[in-house]
Scaffold this active site. Structure first.
Site, PDB file in Angstrom:
ATOM      1  N   GLU A  18       0.809  -1.225   0.000  1.00 46.42           N
ATOM      2  CA  GLU A  18       0.000   0.000   0.000  1.00 46.42           C
ATOM      3  C   GLU A  18       0.841   1.274   0.000  1.00 46.42           C
ATOM      4  O   GLU A  18       0.733   2.104   0.913  1.00 46.42           O
ATOM      5  CB  GLU A  18      -0.949   0.009   1.199  1.00 46.42           C
ATOM      6  CG  GLU A  18      -1.952  -1.121   1.181  1.00 46.42           C
ATOM      7  CD  GLU A  18      -3.056  -0.966   2.223  1.00 46.42           C
ATOM      8  OE1 GLU A  18      -2.978  -0.037   3.037  1.00 46.42           O
ATOM      9  OE2 GLU A  18      -3.996  -1.768   2.188  1.00 46.42           O
ATOM     10  N   GLU A  65      -4.952  -8.734   1.037  1.00 43.65           N
ATOM     11  CA  GLU A  65      -5.677  -8.417   2.282  1.00 43.65           C
ATOM     12  C   GLU A  65      -7.154  -8.234   1.975  1.00 43.65           C
ATOM     13  O   GLU A  65      -7.508  -7.592   0.986  1.00 43.65           O
ATOM     14  CB  GLU A  65      -5.181  -7.114   2.919  1.00 43.65           C
ATOM     15  CG  GLU A  65      -3.817  -7.178   3.533  1.00 43.65           C
ATOM     16  CD  GLU A  65      -3.382  -5.854   4.174  1.00 43.65           C
ATOM     17  OE1 GLU A  65      -4.244  -5.080   4.639  1.00 43.65           O
ATOM     18  OE2 GLU A  65      -2.165  -5.604   4.187  1.00 43.65           O
TER      19      GLU A  65
HETATM   20  C1  BG6 Z   1      -4.176  -2.062   5.377  1.00 37.08           C
HETATM   21  C2  BG6 Z   1      -2.805  -2.324   5.919  1.00 37.08           C
HETATM   22  O1  BG6 Z   1      -4.248  -0.721   5.095  1.00 37.08           O
HETATM   23  O2  BG6 Z   1      -5.272  -2.247   6.183  1.00 37.08           O
HETATM   24  C3  BG6 Z   1      -2.767  -3.046   7.242  1.00 37.08           C
HETATM   25  O3  BG6 Z   1      -1.978  -2.950   4.984  1.00 37.08           O
HETATM   26  C4  BG6 Z   1      -3.892  -2.531   8.115  1.00 37.08           C
HETATM   27  O4  BG6 Z   1      -1.505  -2.916   7.804  1.00 37.08           O
HETATM   28  C5  BG6 Z   1      -5.203  -2.887   7.435  1.00 37.08           C
HETATM   29  O5  BG6 Z   1      -3.875  -2.973   9.429  1.00 37.08           O
HETATM   30  C6  BG6 Z   1      -6.436  -2.504   8.214  1.00 37.08           C
HETATM   31  O6  BG6 Z   1      -6.412  -1.147   8.532  1.00 37.08           O
HETATM   32  P1  BG6 Z   1      -6.734  -0.648   9.982  1.00 37.08           P
HETATM   33  O7  BG6 Z   1      -6.563   0.825   9.933  1.00 37.08           O
HETATM   34  O8  BG6 Z   1      -8.136  -1.043  10.260  1.00 37.08           O
HETATM   35  O9  BG6 Z   1      -5.757  -1.340  10.869  1.00 37.08           O
END
Ligand code: BG6
Length: 472
Positions: free
Chosen positions: A164, A374
């Protein structure tokens, strides 16, 4: 059968969010070690000093992955464990740690998928030349990447160069939410451009050395909808795409920036210098990528925003539903609520159909295999008296997103892997430990860090065992 027999059912994490041991094993400090210790920067002052203590408990975590039948585990390497000062002397203990982790995964028939950069830049490089602001970081990053290929490339066949880059540069250089906490659009574009160069050069270095694994990067991807059929909203969507998703994806996967975006930023006087030589390298790197990595959480609903309209006013980091205010870029677009969707407690839109929509756009525009690196639901979880976590909401979320993958595959998308975020609960950069994503609950409250399987653990186990046929 929709999912191929070698489909990689996985789950993901990042070093800073799980490892802990922030001053152990010869590790140097990263910009996040520093940032999270500054007052007021993270939710209730939470930090990754201990996190899940995965550094000491990785064997216990891998045993749970094995029990689940996980096919791949995506994790990131902390640059500061390999080169504590970013460059110079390598740290044998750090290399030994990742060797042990990779070997343990392979011994349990889990494919290691490695992210080289998940936001934890060595602090030494920030101090030396302002980190991503300087072109110097590109070659330092490539040297670090080559060291990782040399140490782990015999066993690791799936590499994600950047995680990201659009998020850590925009939150770090426009929204003041990540280190170094600036608000400067020109710097944002410049630092992002340096990530593109680092990515392209790393991909080229990997291929030129004759490695035979797969390599790409992961972009946070929010497919967009126009808020109405009015021309001004359609135009807002176009400009959001040209300065947002397509800016990030085209630069990584075509080796060019979208024309409309270039025109807009040039007029504004913030477009970074991009040389012909750099464009050649970007194109070469893009052509050598084996897959597009995307992290998908939500879609964006976009509307017209007048010159005197809303700017960036913050994110919901409290977990109080409905507290997210409107954000936008004056004169360009703003994000509005999509009334047809449900939202999480952190006001993220839940939109499985948006995943299918996005995957099909990617297929058409870039025609590369895709890894979903993810996807997941951040939620409050409750441990019941019988020591269980009944996270049916998470099961529903994941099931619907897997169904969306299925539909996209049936329409010709080549999907290689689906990684949920995340395997265990972990530290959310800005939202602390309360926003939970894992299949495995971790007791952060008492500090015991005890692992407890949630209902979703058994559910995903059955999804994997049936290769996606039994979604419960
Ligand atoms: C992504 C990242 O943006 O989303 C992760 O790669 C992150 O590291 C995940 O934890 C979820 O985002 P958040 O802000 O809910 O932790």
């Amino acid at each position: 059968m929709t999912f191929s027999s070698d489909f990689l059912w996985g789950s993901a994490s990042a070093a800073y969010q799980i490892e802990g041991a922030f001053e152990e094993g010869g590790k140097g400090p990263s910009i996040w070690d520093e940032w999270a210790h500054l007052p007021g920067k993270t939710f209730e002052g939470t930090n990754g000093d201990v996190a899940c203590d995965h550094y000491h408990r990785f064997n216990e975590d891998i045993a749970l992955m094995k029990e689940m039948g996980l096919k791949t585990y995506r994790f990131s390497i902390a640059w500061t464990r390999i080169f504590p000062e970013g460059t110079g002397a390598e740290n044998a203990e750090g290399i030994a740690f990742y060797n042990a982790l990779i070997d343990a995964l392979l011994a349990n028939e889990i494919v290691p998928m490695v992210t080289l950069y998940h936001w934890d830049l060595p602090k030494a490089l920030q101090d030396r030349y302002q980190g991503w602001e300087s072109l110097e970081v590109v070659d330092d990053f490539v040297q670090y990447a080559i060291k990782c290929f040399e140490c782990f490339g015999d066993r690791v066949k799936h590499w994600i160069v950047m995680n990201e880059p659009n998020i850590f540069t925009s939150l770090g250089y426009v929204m003041k939410l990540h280190p170094p906490g600036y608000q400067d659009e020109a710097l944002f574009l410049k630092t992002f451009h340096h990530t593109v160069l680092a990515h392209a050069k790393t991909v080229i270095a990997y291929k030129e050395r004759g490695y035979t694994g797969m390599i790409g990067s992961s972009i946070a991807y929010s497919p967009s909808y126009a808020a109405s059929e009015k021309a001004e909203d359609l135009y807002a969507k176009e400009m959001f795409d040209a300065t947002g998703p397509l800016w990030y994806l085209d630069s990584y996967y075509k080796g060019t920036y979208p024309e409309k975006g270039v025109h807009y930023y040039t007029k504004k006087g913030v477009m970074p210098t991009v040389t012909d030589e750099e464009i050649q390298m970007m194109k070469k790197g893009a052509a050598l990528c084996d897959f597009i990595g995307i992290n998908y959480y939500q879609t964006a609903m976009v509307a017209h925003n007048p010159e005197d309209g809303v700017g960036f006013s913050g994110m919901n980091t409290t977990g109080k539903k409905g507290t997210q205010s409107e954000n936008g870029v004056p004169g360009l677009y703003k994000h509005v609520r999509n009334e047809s969707l449900e939202y999480t407690d952190w006001d993220w839109a839940i939109d499985p159909d948006g995943l299918r929509y996005g995957l099909e756009i990617l297929k058409e525009r870039y025609d590369l295999p895709i890894i979903i690196s993810e996807n997941g639901l951040g939620a409050y979880d409750v441990v019941t008296e019988d020591e269980a976590v009944h996270d049916d909401y998470r099961i529903r979320f994941l099931r619907q997103h897997i169904e969306a993958c299925e539909a996209a595959i049936d329409n010709g998308v080549e999907l290689l892997a689906y990684c949920t975020w995340s395997f265990t609960d972990l530290l959310s950069w800005l939202n602390g430990f309360k926003k939970r994503y894992g299949f495995v609950h971790i007791d952060f409250e008492s500090g015991s860090l005890k692992r407890l399987k949630k209902d979703s653990f058994e559910w995903y186990k059955q999804v994997i065992a049936s290769n996606g046929r039994n979604l419960g």
